[in-house]
Structure formats: C-alpha cells, structure tokens
Design a protein around this motif. Structure first.
Motif, PDB file in Angstrom:
ATOM      1  N   TRP A   1      -2.632   6.662  -6.890  1.00  0.00           N
ATOM      2  CA  TRP A   1      -2.960   5.279  -7.252  1.00  0.00           C
ATOM      3  C   TRP A   1      -2.522   5.017  -8.681  1.00  0.00           C
ATOM      4  O   TRP A   1      -2.878   5.745  -9.602  1.00  0.00           O
ATOM      5  CB  TRP A   1      -4.471   5.076  -7.118  1.00  0.00           C
ATOM      6  CG  TRP A   1      -4.956   3.677  -7.339  1.00  0.00           C
ATOM      7  CD1 TRP A   1      -4.194   2.549  -7.554  1.00  0.00           C
ATOM      8  CD2 TRP A   1      -6.316   3.246  -7.393  1.00  0.00           C
ATOM      9  NE1 TRP A   1      -4.995   1.460  -7.711  1.00  0.00           N
ATOM     10  CE2 TRP A   1      -6.313   1.849  -7.624  1.00  0.00           C
ATOM     11  CE3 TRP A   1      -7.551   3.897  -7.266  1.00  0.00           C
ATOM     12  CZ2 TRP A   1      -7.472   1.097  -7.722  1.00  0.00           C
ATOM     13  CZ3 TRP A   1      -8.709   3.156  -7.372  1.00  0.00           C
ATOM     14  CH2 TRP A   1      -8.671   1.769  -7.589  1.00  0.00           C
TER      15      TRP A   1
ATOM     16  N   GLU B   1       0.871   5.864   6.781  1.00  0.00           N
ATOM     17  CA  GLU B   1       2.097   6.213   6.058  1.00  0.00           C
ATOM     18  C   GLU B   1       2.666   7.532   6.548  1.00  0.00           C
ATOM     19  O   GLU B   1       3.888   7.683   6.724  1.00  0.00           O
ATOM     20  CB  GLU B   1       1.831   6.271   4.555  1.00  0.00           C
ATOM     21  CG  GLU B   1       1.640   4.925   3.889  1.00  0.00           C
ATOM     22  CD  GLU B   1       2.862   4.048   3.989  1.00  0.00           C
ATOM     23  OE1 GLU B   1       3.977   4.536   3.708  1.00  0.00           O
ATOM     24  OE2 GLU B   1       2.718   2.870   4.367  1.00  0.00           O
TER      25      GLU B   1
ATOM     26  N   GLU C   1      -4.556  -1.848  -2.073  1.00  0.00           N
ATOM     27  CA  GLU C   1      -3.117  -2.059  -1.903  1.00  0.00           C
ATOM     28  C   GLU C   1      -2.279  -1.239  -2.877  1.00  0.00           C
ATOM     29  O   GLU C   1      -1.135  -0.889  -2.582  1.00  0.00           O
ATOM     30  CB  GLU C   1      -2.785  -3.552  -2.052  1.00  0.00           C
ATOM     31  CG  GLU C   1      -3.194  -4.407  -0.866  1.00  0.00           C
ATOM     32  CD  GLU C   1      -2.584  -3.920   0.439  1.00  0.00           C
ATOM     33  OE1 GLU C   1      -1.351  -3.725   0.483  1.00  0.00           O
ATOM     34  OE2 GLU C   1      -3.333  -3.709   1.396  1.00  0.00           O
ATOM     35  N   GLU C   2      -2.829  -0.955  -4.063  1.00  0.00           N
ATOM     36  CA  GLU C   2      -2.056  -0.218  -5.067  1.00  0.00           C
ATOM     37  C   GLU C   2      -1.943   1.268  -4.747  1.00  0.00           C
ATOM     38  O   GLU C   2      -1.164   1.977  -5.381  1.00  0.00           O
ATOM     39  CB  GLU C   2      -2.702  -0.381  -6.447  1.00  0.00           C
ATOM     40  CG  GLU C   2      -2.599  -1.791  -7.007  1.00  0.00           C
ATOM     41  CD  GLU C   2      -3.294  -1.931  -8.355  1.00  0.00           C
ATOM     42  OE1 GLU C   2      -2.824  -2.720  -9.181  1.00  0.00           O
ATOM     43  OE2 GLU C   2      -4.314  -1.248  -8.573  1.00  0.00           O
TER      44      GLU C   2
ATOM     45  N   TYR D   1      -0.647   4.457  -3.092  1.00  0.00           N
ATOM     46  CA  TYR D   1       0.622   4.826  -2.457  1.00  0.00           C
ATOM     47  C   TYR D   1       0.568   6.313  -2.109  1.00  0.00           C
ATOM     48  O   TYR D   1      -0.445   6.993  -2.364  1.00  0.00           O
ATOM     49  CB  TYR D   1       1.797   4.526  -3.386  1.00  0.00           C
ATOM     50  CG  TYR D   1       1.806   5.318  -4.675  1.00  0.00           C
ATOM     51  CD1 TYR D   1       2.596   6.466  -4.810  1.00  0.00           C
ATOM     52  CD2 TYR D   1       1.016   4.943  -5.761  1.00  0.00           C
ATOM     53  CE1 TYR D   1       2.600   7.202  -5.979  1.00  0.00           C
ATOM     54  CE2 TYR D   1       1.009   5.675  -6.934  1.00  0.00           C
ATOM     55  CZ  TYR D   1       1.806   6.791  -7.047  1.00  0.00           C
ATOM     56  OH  TYR D   1       1.807   7.527  -8.201  1.00  0.00           O
TER      57      TYR D   1
ATOM     58  N   SER E   1       8.037  11.564  -4.061  1.00  0.00           N
ATOM     59  CA  SER E   1       8.217  10.397  -3.198  1.00  0.00           C
ATOM     60  C   SER E   1       9.031  10.781  -1.966  1.00  0.00           C
ATOM     61  O   SER E   1       9.708  11.816  -1.939  1.00  0.00           O
ATOM     62  CB  SER E   1       8.923   9.289  -3.957  1.00  0.00           C
ATOM     63  OG  SER E   1      10.247   9.689  -4.276  1.00  0.00           O
TER      64      SER E   1
END
Length: 447
Positions: free
Chosen positions: A234, A267, A207-208, A210, A438
């Motif tokens: 991560w 994603e 889950e961590e 990204y 990002s």
C-alpha cells in the motif's frame, strides 16, 4: 386572636419546611448532576465542564481502566462488581486526595477513571498507587488489575486531547497484565497519529492497495522459479509506503480484512490466468496468496473463491491459499469443512508462518493441507542457537513423515540456504533470491 396567630405560625412553619425540603431536594439534584453516586467522584458531566474551564492548565492526564472487571460482573454478579469499584475508588481517594491533595478525579464509565494531576512529578504518586492496589486483599481475591495511561499536558494542548493521548497509553499498558503504567512520548504519539490516519483511510477505500510478487525457487537451482506468492502492498500520497504489519492488523481490527484479502486473491488469479495463457509458465504453475483467519470465518468464503475462479476460467489447482497458524483459534470443525470444499475444487492449501506462535504439529495430520511454510523466526534461531537448529530438524522429520511439502520463507543468507538444502527442504523464497517485485519485473528480476 390566638387562633389567628396559630394559623399564621402554622403557615410559616409549612412554608419554611417547604423551603428546606426544596433546598434539600435541590442539593440532591445538584449532587446527582456533579457526582457519581457509587464512588463519590465527579461524573462525566462535571468532567466536560472541567475540560471547558481548564484548557490552559498544565499537568498530567491519567486514564485508568480496570482489567478483568467484566469477568467479575459475569461470574460473581454486579453487586460484587460494585464492591470492586468502591474498593478501587477508596484507594484512589487515599492516594490522590488524602496524600497528595489531587481532587480532579472522575468516573467516566463503568470501570474507567480519569484523573488530572497538578503535580507533574507524578511517578511517585503512581508508584504508591500501584503498591496500595497490590496490597488490596479484595482486588487480589477477584484478580482485578488495572491499566494506567499517563500523558503530560502542555499549556497549548486541550485537556480532552490530553486524555485521548492517555487513552492510547492505557491500551499500550493493557499489553502487560498487572497494574501497568505506560507514559506517552513523542515517538509513541507520532506512531499513534499515523495509525489513526491509516484507520481513517482504510475505512474509506482500499483502492490504493496493490500487489507485488515474490518467486518461490528451487533451492538446488535458485534460477528455477517453481511458484510465486502474491503480497499486498500500500502506497498513500500522504503517508507514503504503508507496510503490511501496519495496515493488516488495523484492517483485522476494523473487520474489513476480507476486502483486502479478496482484492489480492483476484489479482493473483488474474496473473495466474494471464501467465498460463501466454505461456510464461506451465499449466501446473501454482500462485499463492494469504487469507486471514477473519476472512476464513466468513460464511461465503468458499463461494467467493470459486466465483473468482469461474470469472477468470482458472483451474483451482493453479492457486494456493496460505492460512496462518491463528486459524487454530477458530472453530476447527467449521474450518475443516471449508478446507474440504476448497480441496474438492482442487485448490491447494498451505499453513503459513509455521512455528510463529500458535503452531502445534499434533494438529497437522487432521488438516487437509499440502504444504507447510516455515516462518523466518525459526530460521533465524538456527543460525543463532543450537536449540533452534535441533527444533527445525525435528519439525522437518515430522512433516516429512506426513508426506507434506515444505517451503522455507525469509531466506537471506547463504548459510541459511545450505542448512535448508542439507535437511531436505527443496523450495524457498526470500531476499537471497528476490525481493517482492511487480508483475512486469517478475521474470526479468535476477536478485
């Protein structure tokens, strides 16, 4: 009277014989509980007792694993494998016991030996051992080598932990074939501790993890973004930033890399759909993501990709799956069938990290791919040595002749950029233009 004496004597003899037999059997039972019957070394049970009694001792934990032993058993039979073990054990006895008086030798499993040496100046012992092993005609005949890990035990450290550390060192030694010795050090153990924590965390959840996005730009006009690659990152609240070269090999080893790959793929598909729907990019914009060879080997890999496209109502033409060159070590026929199914749904396929290790230009014509991505290692060699420049230029000509697109990654200097433009590569990515950022910063980022 004589008859009674004879009876008594007979009874005594029988009783004494029984006692002697019992003692003999009892000794054999005890021996079987302590010693390995094949090599005569202490067995695992005795190793466990040794550890309990000697935790305060200092010394050196040595862990030895035979290389190529399974192949010997499979090829020549277990009777030859047993002879190999006996030969190896006899050399260990001569060196450790006879020459240096070291008696704490244990056979733990099929081809694994543990030794605890009181002599902390052990390098000379292992040097002699390596010499004797290389001199063994029998071991050389069957190409049996060994990987040897060594760890200096401190007084406060439990013996079992010392052998765990020696085991880490042994696996490091395995990377170099041929009676190799690797000794632990503080930096190595710190790295292994971090690696084990990563394994523990990634087993529990991903889950961590990204994503960041790196733009692909026109090399003629670097301000023009022509595509993007979505990359896994991560950050953990205990270990901080965990880099891809740390967690990806671990995820592959644990066979959970597909979970990460599909998390990133989803994603990427979500981002692509959002950008097209909001008009941030044109409807032919392509966003890429990586798939490991292990992910591609999954039977349902195509179905899972198509399910994601359907979930977000995205056209296959808007994504590109980057495959590493390691796919060449998989079943080529099955690989080509999966690529065909992906291509039937308009999904773009590129070959990533080209020239990084497994490449062969000869296989390019039979793969239904659209793009070849040059690895940074070759680009670095262009600047450093002339041979690298010649190789790059030759590969460019081959790829152009196959009408494939080319992308160069890892561009960091103006000199590299000018070389690529001169040789007809029009798309690239790298820190010269933008680091991975990002989603929020992607269109704001200028460098």
């Amino acid at each position: 009277m004589k008859e009674n004496l004879a009876i008594v004597a007979s009874s005594l003899f029988t009783a004494m014989s029984a006692v002697l037999l019992f003692k003999t059997v009892d000794k054999e039972v005890v021996r079987d509980e302590i010693f390995d019957p094949l090599t005569g070394f202490f067995n695992r049970s005795e190793y466990n007792r040794f550890c309990l009694k000697n935790n305060l001792k200092t010394g050196v934990a040595i862990l030895i694993d035979l290389d190529n032993f399974k192949e010997v058993n499979d090829t020549y039979g277990h009777h030859i494998g047993d002879k190999v073990l006996v030969e190896y054990a006899s050399i260990l006895k001569k060196v450790f016991r006879d020459e240096f008086g070291e008696n704490n030798i244990f056979r733990i499993s099929g081809d694994e030996f543990y030794c605890f040496l009181k002599n902390t100046e052990y390098n000379n012992i292992l040097k002699i051992l390596k010499t004797r092993l290389k001199e063994s005609y029998f071991l050389e005949k069957y190409d049996v080598k060994s990987s040897i890990g060594a760890h200096r035990k401190q007084e406060y450290e439990k013996i079992e932990l010392s052998f765990v550390n020696a085991d880490f060192a042994m696996y490091e030694a395995k990377k170099i074939y041929g009676h190799t010795v690797y000794e632990t050090n503080e930096a190595f153990l710190k790295l292994k501790k971090r690696e084990n924590l990563i394994k523990k965390i990634v087993k529990e959840s991903v889950e961590e993890i990204y994503v960041l996005i790196q733009p692909k730009v026109s090399l003629d006009n670097p301000s023009q973004i022509v595509g993007a690659e979505v990359l896994a990152r991560w950050k953990n609240n205990i270990l901080g930033e965990i880099y891809p070269n740390e967690f990806i090999p671990i995820a592959e080893e644990l066979k959970i890399i597909d979970t990460i790959d599909f998390k990133v793929a989803e994603e990427a598909i979500k981002i692509s759909k959002e950008w097209i729907a909001t008009g941030k990019v044109k409807d032919d914009f392509v966003i890429s993501f990586n798939f490991s060879m292990l992910t591609l080997e999954k039977k349902d890999v195509v179905e899972r990709v198509l399910k994601l496209l359907k979930k977000y109502s995205l056209n296959g033409k808007n994504i590109e799956i980057e495959l590493t060159e390691s796919i060449f070590s998989s079943d080529l026929k099955e690989l080509m069938e999966k690529i065909k199914k992906l291509r039937d749904n308009k999904i773009n396929i590129s070959l990533d990290d080209f020239t990084a290790g497994h490449s062969t230009a000869a296989i390019l014509p039979i793969l239904d791919i659209q793009t070849v991505k040059f690895d940074r290692t070759l680009l670095e060699s262009v600047i450093k040595i002339n041979k690298g420049k010649f190789m790059y230029e030759s590969l460019i000509k081959v790829i152009k002749s196959l009408n494939l697109k080319m992308v160069s990654e890892g561009i960091e200097t103006q000199e590299e950029l000018e070389f690529l433009k001169k040789n007809g590569i029009f798309v690239g990515q790298g820190y010269l233009f933008s680091k991975p950022v990002s989603k929020k910063l992607f269109f704001e980022n200028k460098n």
